[in-house]
Design an enzyme around this catalytic site. Structure first.
Site, PDB file in Angstrom:
ATOM      1  N   ASN A  50       0.858  -1.188   0.000  1.00  0.00           N
ATOM      2  CA  ASN A  50       0.000   0.000   0.000  1.00  0.00           C
ATOM      3  C   ASN A  50       0.892   1.235   0.000  1.00  0.00           C
ATOM      4  OD1 ASN A  50      -1.842   2.014   0.512  1.00  0.00           O
ATOM      5  ND2 ASN A  50      -2.307   1.367   2.615  1.00  0.00           N
ATOM      6  N   LYS A  52      -0.029   4.237  -0.191  1.00  0.00           N
ATOM      7  CA  LYS A  52      -0.731   5.383   0.418  1.00  0.00           C
ATOM      8  C   LYS A  52      -0.585   6.614  -0.497  1.00  0.00           C
ATOM      9  CE  LYS A  52       0.172   3.348   4.870  1.00  0.00           C
ATOM     10  NZ  LYS A  52       0.123   3.514   6.297  1.00  0.00           N
ATOM     11  N   HIS A 137      -9.657   0.734   5.445  1.00  0.00           N
ATOM     12  CA  HIS A 137      -8.322   0.959   6.033  1.00  0.00           C
ATOM     13  C   HIS A 137      -8.468   1.899   7.228  1.00  0.00           C
ATOM     14  CE1 HIS A 137      -4.164   2.215   6.524  1.00  0.00           C
ATOM     15  NE2 HIS A 137      -3.826   1.135   5.833  1.00  0.00           N
ATOM     16  N   GLU A 139      -6.808   4.298   8.252  1.00  0.00           N
ATOM     17  CA  GLU A 139      -6.611   5.734   7.987  1.00  0.00           C
ATOM     18  C   GLU A 139      -7.874   6.356   7.405  1.00  0.00           C
ATOM     19  OE1 GLU A 139      -2.962   5.424   5.750  1.00  0.00           O
ATOM     20  OE2 GLU A 139      -1.904   4.857   7.582  1.00  0.00           O
ATOM     21  N   GLU A 210      -5.149  -5.471  10.796  1.00  0.00           N
ATOM     22  CA  GLU A 210      -4.186  -4.380  10.947  1.00  0.00           C
ATOM     23  C   GLU A 210      -4.438  -3.643  12.255  1.00  0.00           C
ATOM     24  OE1 GLU A 210      -2.274  -3.068   7.103  1.00  0.00           O
ATOM     25  OE2 GLU A 210      -4.093  -1.914   7.260  1.00  0.00           O
ATOM     26  N   GLY A 216       2.502   1.886  10.712  1.00  0.00           N
ATOM     27  CA  GLY A 216       3.413   3.013  10.522  1.00  0.00           C
ATOM     28  C   GLY A 216       4.156   3.410  11.784  1.00  0.00           C
ATOM     29  N   SER A 256       3.688  -2.492  10.257  1.00  0.00           N
ATOM     30  CA  SER A 256       5.145  -2.486  10.445  1.00  0.00           C
ATOM     31  C   SER A 256       5.811  -3.787  10.000  1.00  0.00           C
ATOM     32  CB  SER A 256       5.492  -2.142  11.900  1.00  0.00           C
ATOM     33  OG  SER A 256       5.006  -0.847  12.215  1.00  0.00           O
TER      34      SER A 256
HETATM   35  C1  PEP Z   1      -0.709  -0.052   6.077  1.00  0.00           C
HETATM   36  O1  PEP Z   1      -0.705   1.088   5.649  1.00  0.00           O
HETATM   37  O2  PEP Z   1      -1.682  -0.772   5.847  1.00  0.00           O
HETATM   38  C2  PEP Z   1       0.460  -0.514   6.833  1.00  0.00           C
HETATM   39  C3  PEP Z   1       0.415  -1.699   7.351  1.00  0.00           C
HETATM   40  O3  PEP Z   1       1.512   0.373   6.972  1.00  0.00           O
HETATM   41  P1  PEP Z   1       2.967   0.030   7.600  1.00  0.00           P
HETATM   42  O4  PEP Z   1       3.454  -1.254   6.961  1.00  0.00           O
HETATM   43  O5  PEP Z   1       3.817   1.188   7.228  1.00  0.00           O
HETATM   44  O6  PEP Z   1       2.790  -0.148   9.069  1.00  0.00           O
END
Ligand code: PEP
Length: 309
Positions: A50, A52, A137, A139, A210, A216, A256
């Site tokens: 992703n 973003k 998601h 976010e 997630e 992040g 992460s």
């Molecule tokens: C995500 O944006 O779905 C995500 C898991 O980000 P990151 O790997 O940077 O934690």
């Protein structure tokens, strides 16, 4: 059935689910029933990146060149760029001989068309080259997207011919309060409430666990936390649909993930891949995560040959 009738049914189903839940908590002891240790069947590992709102390396060619050496055929590989890059990335993949690499959207609008400035319908995304879409998601949820909208987006994605990856996960406060399973169950049941009418085939739906606190932040969930949550998600899928469909739907982990920890994550019994944010922005590190996925897939094939779950 018209779309309006379908949406009325979704709303009714959501109200029924909410009434049934009545705020009561889930017994975590139940998560082992059909989750942990459940045979993985033929589910292929899926490694999704992703990007973003990042342009990544502006040169898609050099991103793909760095990825070209990775075993992208041994797993399913999916890139989710910003919507404006979908068609360019699709063309760049084809030109680089990476036709099997799939491209998807980070979101879609629940309506087919209309006065929705700045939004993209599933059909527009499909025409641009997307074959997958993320929905829910964290976010987007933080930006105010509710479970009913997520439910409508799933139907809209399928309607447009997209496979949908539903993201669910608890906040740090919810985990600390011991509400993780309640939150996951609620998010899943509400998002999927409209889909019981016409259940998906296994490849039209995947679920990404997630935890919000791991996205992040560099703070990955522990293997025990990931396995427990993913097994629980599969258990809820089995309750929503049936055992066989729950076995066919891929459950991924995101939060992460890095080249260093990806193999450990993808070797867990109920984890069928990873959704990667930051580490997908470089073709090289995403390629290393794909390579970890291929190793996990090889381990899974060996286990199958030897008759273990
Ligand atoms: C995500 O944006 O779905 C995500 C898991 O980000 P990151 O790997 O940077 O934690």
């Amino acid at each position: 059935m018209t779309r309006a009738e379908l949406e009325r049914l979704v709303e009714q189903a959501v109200r029924e689910v909410l009434a049934r839940m009545g705020g009561h908590d889930v017994d975590p002891a139940r998560t082992g029933d059909g989750g942990a240790g459940q045979p993985r069947g033929e589910r292929r590992i899926l490694v999704a990146g992703n990007w973003k709102m990042n342009p990544c390396q502006p040169d898609l060619g050099s991103y793909l060149a760095a990825l070209a050496g990775a075993p992208t055929r041994e797993v399913d590989t999916l890139l989710l760029p910003p919507a404006v890059l979908i068609s360019g990335l699709r063309r760049a993949c084809d030109a680089a001989g990476l036709r099997h690499l799939e491209v998807g959207a980070q979101d879609l609008h629940p309506e087919k068309k209309g006065a929705h400035t700045g939004e993209h319908s599933g059909a527009l995304l499909f025409d641009a080259g997307a074959r997958h879409a993320l929905v829910g998601h964290s976010e987007r949820r933080q930006a105010g997207e509710g479970d009913l909208v997520v439910a409508r987006k799933i139907l809209a994605g399928w309607d447009a011919g997209l496979s949908v990856m539903l993201c669910v996960g608890e906040s740090l406060g919810e985990r600390k309060r011991g509400s993780t399973f309640r939150v996951l169950r609620q998010q899943l049941m509400l998002a999927l409430s409209g889909t019981a009418i016409s259940p998906p085939s296994g490849h039209r739906l995947s679920v990404a666990y997630e935890p919000v606190w791991a996205i992040g932040t560099g703070e990955r969930a522990t293997p025990a936390q990931i396995q427990e949550a993913c097994a629980f998600i599969r258990q809820v899928l089995a309750e929503t649909y049936d055992f066989h469909l729950a076995r066919a739907i891929r459950v991924l982990y995101g939060g992460s993930v890095t080249p260093e920890n990806a193999l450990e994550v993808m070797s867990l019994p109920d984890v069928d891949g990873v959704l990667v944010g930051g580490a997908s922005l470089s073709g090289r590190s995403f390629g290393d995560i794909v390579a970890a996925g291929a190793k996990a897939a090889a381990g899974r094939a060996t286990a199958r040959r030897e008759g273990s779950p």
